[in-house]
Enzyme design. Structure first.
Site, PDB file in Angstrom:
ATOM      1  N   GLU A   1     -11.142 -10.390  -0.795  1.00 54.56           N
ATOM      2  CA  GLU A   1     -10.797  -9.561   0.357  1.00 54.56           C
ATOM      3  C   GLU A   1     -12.064  -8.939   0.938  1.00 54.56           C
ATOM      4  O   GLU A   1     -12.511  -7.889   0.452  1.00 54.56           O
ATOM      5  CB  GLU A   1      -9.840  -8.441  -0.068  1.00 54.56           C
ATOM      6  CG  GLU A   1      -8.512  -8.926  -0.595  1.00 54.56           C
ATOM      7  CD  GLU A   1      -7.409  -7.908  -0.365  1.00 54.56           C
ATOM      8  OE1 GLU A   1      -6.368  -8.297   0.161  1.00 54.56           O
ATOM      9  OE2 GLU A   1      -7.608  -6.711  -0.675  1.00 54.56           O
TER      10      GLU A   1
ATOM     11  N   SER B   1      -6.492  -9.054   7.056  1.00 53.36           N
ATOM     12  CA  SER B   1      -5.940  -9.401   8.376  1.00 53.36           C
ATOM     13  C   SER B   1      -5.355 -10.807   8.422  1.00 53.36           C
ATOM     14  O   SER B   1      -5.373 -11.457   9.479  1.00 53.36           O
ATOM     15  CB  SER B   1      -6.986  -9.206   9.487  1.00 53.36           C
ATOM     16  OG  SER B   1      -7.378  -7.851   9.549  1.00 53.36           O
TER      17      SER B   1
ATOM     18  N   GLY C   1      -0.812  -5.435   6.056  1.00 54.46           N
ATOM     19  CA  GLY C   1       0.029  -5.067   7.200  1.00 54.46           C
ATOM     20  C   GLY C   1       1.161  -6.039   7.494  1.00 54.46           C
ATOM     21  O   GLY C   1       2.300  -5.624   7.728  1.00 54.46           O
TER      22      GLY C   1
ATOM     23  N   LYS D   1       0.859  -1.204   0.000  1.00 56.31           N
ATOM     24  CA  LYS D   1       0.000   0.000   0.000  1.00 56.31           C
ATOM     25  C   LYS D   1       0.894   1.254   0.000  1.00 56.31           C
ATOM     26  O   LYS D   1       1.985   1.227  -0.579  1.00 56.31           O
ATOM     27  CB  LYS D   1      -0.992  -0.047   1.168  1.00 56.31           C
ATOM     28  CG  LYS D   1      -1.791  -1.355   1.173  1.00 56.31           C
ATOM     29  CD  LYS D   1      -2.949  -1.369   2.123  1.00 56.31           C
ATOM     30  CE  LYS D   1      -3.649  -2.721   2.037  1.00 56.31           C
ATOM     31  NZ  LYS D   1      -4.852  -2.818   2.892  1.00 56.31           N
TER      32      LYS D   1
ATOM     33  N   HIS E   1      -8.702  -3.319  -6.018  1.00 56.92           N
ATOM     34  CA  HIS E   1      -8.631  -3.348  -4.555  1.00 56.92           C
ATOM     35  C   HIS E   1      -9.745  -2.456  -3.991  1.00 56.92           C
ATOM     36  O   HIS E   1     -10.050  -1.409  -4.557  1.00 56.92           O
ATOM     37  CB  HIS E   1      -7.258  -2.857  -4.088  1.00 56.92           C
ATOM     38  CG  HIS E   1      -7.012  -3.151  -2.642  1.00 56.92           C
ATOM     39  ND1 HIS E   1      -7.608  -2.430  -1.635  1.00 56.92           N
ATOM     40  CD2 HIS E   1      -6.279  -4.114  -2.041  1.00 56.92           C
ATOM     41  CE1 HIS E   1      -7.235  -2.940  -0.466  1.00 56.92           C
ATOM     42  NE2 HIS E   1      -6.433  -3.966  -0.685  1.00 56.92           N
TER      43      HIS E   1
HETATM   44  P1  13P Z   1      -4.373  -6.303   5.761  1.00 51.33           P
HETATM   45  O1  13P Z   1      -3.628  -7.605   5.609  1.00 51.33           O
HETATM   46  O2  13P Z   1      -3.573  -5.201   6.364  1.00 51.33           O
HETATM   47  O3  13P Z   1      -5.714  -6.515   6.408  1.00 51.33           O
HETATM   48  O4  13P Z   1      -4.693  -5.803   4.259  1.00 51.33           O
HETATM   49  C1  13P Z   1      -5.224  -6.695   3.359  1.00 51.33           C
HETATM   50  C2  13P Z   1      -5.188  -6.067   2.022  1.00 51.33           C
HETATM   51  O5  13P Z   1      -5.919  -5.134   1.746  1.00 51.33           O
HETATM   52  C3  13P Z   1      -4.217  -6.592   1.046  1.00 51.33           C
HETATM   53  O6  13P Z   1      -4.459  -6.097  -0.214  1.00 51.33           O
END
Ligand code: 13P
Length: 256
Positions: free
Chosen positions: A172, A218, A240, A11, A100
């Protein structure tokens, strides 16, 4: 072709030096691990300005691949500030994340636009990692399958069989992204199985079986093994936890 795959979506995080340090740590730590038949392909998706530099640190011809987080739908032209799929390909990208939920929500990217971006990515030789996923409201209204079915149909099903062959899908759920609230492995499996069934109807059974479908939201070093053990979960799109070399490496090792 269906394969185990873990993608790190950085990100809008880190700076260039921190990004290079992170990728060096990851490649060193992963190189030390035995590579079994289940060992996944790994895609690193840093911000645009880091791509070429990060790409240079990925061992060539191995399991590491470079991916971007977005591209423009046009090949080139007067689109100040935008980046084309061809530009990404020319700096070594093999993948690009499209659709996304953060792009859909904050940048108003809709299915019609995303269908064009998918085409542009494929035309430039990139593999789209196409994201779908429902909000909490949609889940609570029991409309998850309809909603995701619509995202697949409007974003992807204009592709030919040959084009579709090169698409990776990521499920997601929006309510699980960055919240620490992971979907249960059963919730993930249910949606992944649904996606595969929709692909079989839109294309054919073989195409559905051959598609790589990732879970994101997550996912971390603690829950990855159980998620990846589900029959229709082929790996993860990690936010993350992809920013910490030890956590990301643990996730890469979570296939049995
Ligand atoms: P997290 O793993 O931080 O929840 O983010 C997931 C994500 O959006 C990956 O593209």
């Amino acid at each position: 072709m269906r394969q185990n795959l873990v993608a790190g979506n950085w990100k809008m995080n880190l700076d260039y030096q921190a990004g290079l340090a992170l990728v060096s740590e990851i490649t060193n730590m992963v190189a030390d691990e035995a590579t079994g038949p289940q060992a996944p392909q790994v895609v690193i998706c840093p911000p645009f300005p880091f791509l070429a530099g990060v790409g240079k640190l990925l061992p060539a011809g191995g399991r590491f691949h470079l991916g971007a987080q977005n591209c423009h739908q046009q090949e080139s032209g007067p689109y100040t500030g935008e980046v084309s799929a061809r530009m990404l390909q020319s700096v070594g990208c093999e993948y690009v994340i499209l659709g996304h939920s953060e792009r859909r929500q904050y940048f108003r990217e809709d299915d019609a636009l995303l269908s064009q971006k998918v085409k542009a990515a494929l035309a430039a030789g990139l593999q789209p990692i196409f994201c779908v996923g429902e909000s909490l409201d949609t889940r609570e209204a029991d409309e998850t399958f309809d909603f995701i079915g619509g995202q697949l149909e409007n974003g992807l099903f204009h592709l030919s069989n040959e084009e579709f062959d090169r698409v990776v899908i990521a499920y997601e759920p929006i309510w699980a992204i960055g919240t620490g609230r992971t979907a249960t492995s059963q919730q993930a499996q249910d949606v992944h199985a649904f996606i595969r069934e929709r692909l079989a109807r839109a294309y054919d059974a073989q195409a559905a079986l051959n598609t790589t479908i990732l879970y994101g939201g997550s996912a971390n070093a603690q829950n990855a093994r159980e998620l990846f053990a589900q029959p229709d979960v082929d790996g993860g799109l990690i936010g993350g936890a992809s920013l910490k070399s030890r956590d990301f490496t643990e996730i890469i090792k979570s296939f049995s």
